[in-house]
Design a protein around this motif. Sequence first.
Motif, mmCIF file in Angstrom:
data_model
loop_
_atom_site.group_PDB
_atom_site.id
_atom_site.type_symbol
_atom_site.label_atom_id
_atom_site.label_comp_id
_atom_site.label_asym_id
_atom_site.label_seq_id
_atom_site.Cartn_x
_atom_site.Cartn_y
_atom_site.Cartn_z
ATOM 1 N N VAL A 1 16.912 -3.456 -8.314
ATOM 2 C CA VAL A 1 17.149 -2.182 -9.004
ATOM 3 C C VAL A 1 15.814 -1.698 -9.562
ATOM 4 O O VAL A 1 15.108 -2.456 -10.238
ATOM 5 N N GLY A 2 15.438 -0.454 -9.258
ATOM 6 C CA GLY A 2 14.121 0.028 -9.682
ATOM 7 C C GLY A 2 14.201 1.197 -10.647
ATOM 8 O O GLY A 2 14.968 2.153 -10.428
ATOM 9 N N LYS A 3 13.398 1.120 -11.713
ATOM 10 C CA LYS A 3 13.276 2.256 -12.640
ATOM 11 C C LYS A 3 12.442 3.340 -11.951
ATOM 12 O O LYS A 3 11.296 3.112 -11.585
ATOM 13 N N ALA B 1 8.519 -0.024 -5.791
ATOM 14 C CA ALA B 1 8.501 -1.432 -5.362
ATOM 15 C C ALA B 1 9.808 -1.774 -4.656
ATOM 16 O O ALA B 1 9.802 -2.346 -3.558
ATOM 17 N N ALA B 2 10.930 -1.406 -5.266
ATOM 18 C CA ALA B 2 12.242 -1.751 -4.677
ATOM 19 C C ALA B 2 12.372 -1.168 -3.255
ATOM 20 O O ALA B 2 12.799 -1.869 -2.330
ATOM 21 N N LEU B 3 11.966 0.086 -3.075
ATOM 22 C CA LEU B 3 12.087 0.714 -1.748
ATOM 23 C C LEU B 3 11.224 -0.005 -0.710
ATOM 24 O O LEU B 3 11.628 -0.176 0.446
ATOM 25 N N HIS B 4 10.039 -0.420 -1.142
ATOM 26 C CA HIS B 4 9.127 -1.034 -0.167
ATOM 27 C C HIS B 4 9.389 -2.518 0.060
ATOM 28 O O HIS B 4 8.936 -3.079 1.052
ATOM 29 N N ILE B 5 10.146 -3.129 -0.822
ATOM 30 C CA ILE B 5 10.637 -4.490 -0.553
ATOM 31 C C ILE B 5 11.586 -4.402 0.655
ATOM 32 O O ILE B 5 11.580 -5.253 1.550
ATOM 33 N N ASN C 1 0.821 -1.217 0.000
ATOM 34 C CA ASN C 1 0.000 0.000 0.000
ATOM 35 C C ASN C 1 0.853 1.264 0.000
ATOM 36 O O ASN C 1 0.512 2.249 -0.664
ATOM 37 N N ARG C 2 1.957 1.237 0.743
ATOM 38 C CA ARG C 2 2.826 2.430 0.756
ATOM 39 C C ARG C 2 3.486 2.594 -0.627
ATOM 40 O O ARG C 2 3.706 3.712 -1.086
ATOM 41 N N ALA C 3 3.776 1.473 -1.279
ATOM 42 C CA ALA C 3 4.331 1.563 -2.648
ATOM 43 C C ALA C 3 3.303 2.207 -3.579
ATOM 44 O O ALA C 3 3.642 3.009 -4.447
ATOM 45 N N LYS C 4 2.021 1.880 -3.369
ATOM 46 C CA LYS C 4 0.956 2.486 -4.191
ATOM 47 C C LYS C 4 0.918 3.995 -3.969
ATOM 48 O O LYS C 4 0.761 4.771 -4.916
#
Length: 493
Positions: free
Chosen positions: A245-247, A276-280, A165-168
Amino acid sequence: MKIEVVNKAIKNIKADCEIILVVDKNFEHKWIEDRDKFKKLGFKGEEDEVLFLPEVDRVYSACSSFEPDDIRVSISNALKCIKKADYKSAKVGLYTKKCPPINARALAEGIVLGSYSFDKYKSKRDKLSLKSIKVSTEDYSGNTYSLDSTKKAIKEGIIIAEATNRAKDIVNTTPFDMTPSKLAEYAKNLSKKLDNVECFIGDEKFLKKEKMGAFLAVAKASTNKPRLIRLSYKPKNAKKRFVFVGKGLTYDSGGLSLKPSDYMVTMKSDKSGASAALHIIKAASELKLPFEVHAIVGAAENMIGGNAYKPDDVLKARSGKTIEVRNTDAEGRLVLADCLDFAQDLKPDYLVDLATLTGACVVALGEYTTGIMGHNSKLKHSISFSAKKSGELTSTLPFNRYLKKLLKSSIADISNISISRYGGAITAALFLDNFIKDEYKDRWLHLDIAGPAFVEKEWGYNQAGASGAGVRMCVYWLKDFANKLKNTHKEVK
Ligand code: BES
Ligand code: ZN
Ligand code: ZN
């Protein structure tokens, strides 16, 4: 929303309302007390059907099977139906026959994911009256599961769904409010709230020092300057090192190869891989996973302007390779080329990139499915398997030697687009492959989340807009690695 586990049979729990997931198509199960009314009201228990009976304070929601994702969809449908009702609390049983943790976790995920709403920009915010859901330890067969294992599963589900949810939130936030520097600030603040997580932020000067010529070119025309963000979760005695690694294109206008207006709308979602990468990392730290997990994000804006990079330019990437630019809208792969090169300096055991990379992937698989690409079949299989459990849809797309040749350039080492318009998702991944060193080829996975990251209509327990694609599948994948580790230890003992 509070989710409480109550060590009582469902009928002994006090709540304003009861939620019943209808798995039994014959309506014979003891929790289905209003079966007599179903015929009259036309309730057949078919997919996505919900029946709300306010006079008895019960809501029945069809549930296709005991598969975790059917549970998630069904509980979320039930909550949607009673959203406007004046209930403060609801109760629900455990829908499982053998393995309680998985379905208890899915129940929590369905509740948290399904009750998300993004109202940052609304002047009037809908207040949900429902404050708590009580989950009984009584399961479908009448058995009672251990309070501790049910609580643990629910807690895990909440962590995974909250991270999603935070990624959203980040993806739904406008490009004005979520520039590369704001994203970096967000990551810094996030790291302060998490155990064993450090944050590093590299500005334009840093990118220049690192000779990230491809990344810098994409960012050049924007007044909002680029950032390289690294979040590192490092628990003691970590067993393996994962790098995601996230775009992070906080906006993709297409650059001088400008997108047509209709295609530009929703391009705030081009930062979905980064989010997504940050919230993983958030989930990995909260779940206390026994691995080092890093997120490397390339945050930039792809804009037009007098100093924009151009089709015909030749760029020099961090790895030393030269790239002919033939389309400035194929910018994600340029940013990722440098970030992936940087990521390999960390010597990862597993290297995964997440990116809203190509419209071609959406054409190939539809809006709901992530494309998995890479050289290592075992690795692709393992992430597909975990994704399935998480409820995320995936499919693998195969590399081949002929597609690879379509990226040849007559002036540089490689072109940023293929000479053919077919197979675009795969040729984009094969472009990235040029920046993966031999020793990492078999450790690398590419996830093209262009379809599911942002869908303008609601689907299942996902609202219209961002879905947090990639978070759940990667966290489940990490958890599966952790479980494998635990089991091998047991065998050795
Ligand atoms: N960000 C887009 C890809 C995209 C498209 C994401 C639709 C989400 C929904 C990417 O940067 C892009 O524009 N790719 C081009 C590549 C082409 C120029 C080779 C595309 O897919 O059209
Ligand atoms: Zn683009
Ligand atoms: Zn893009």
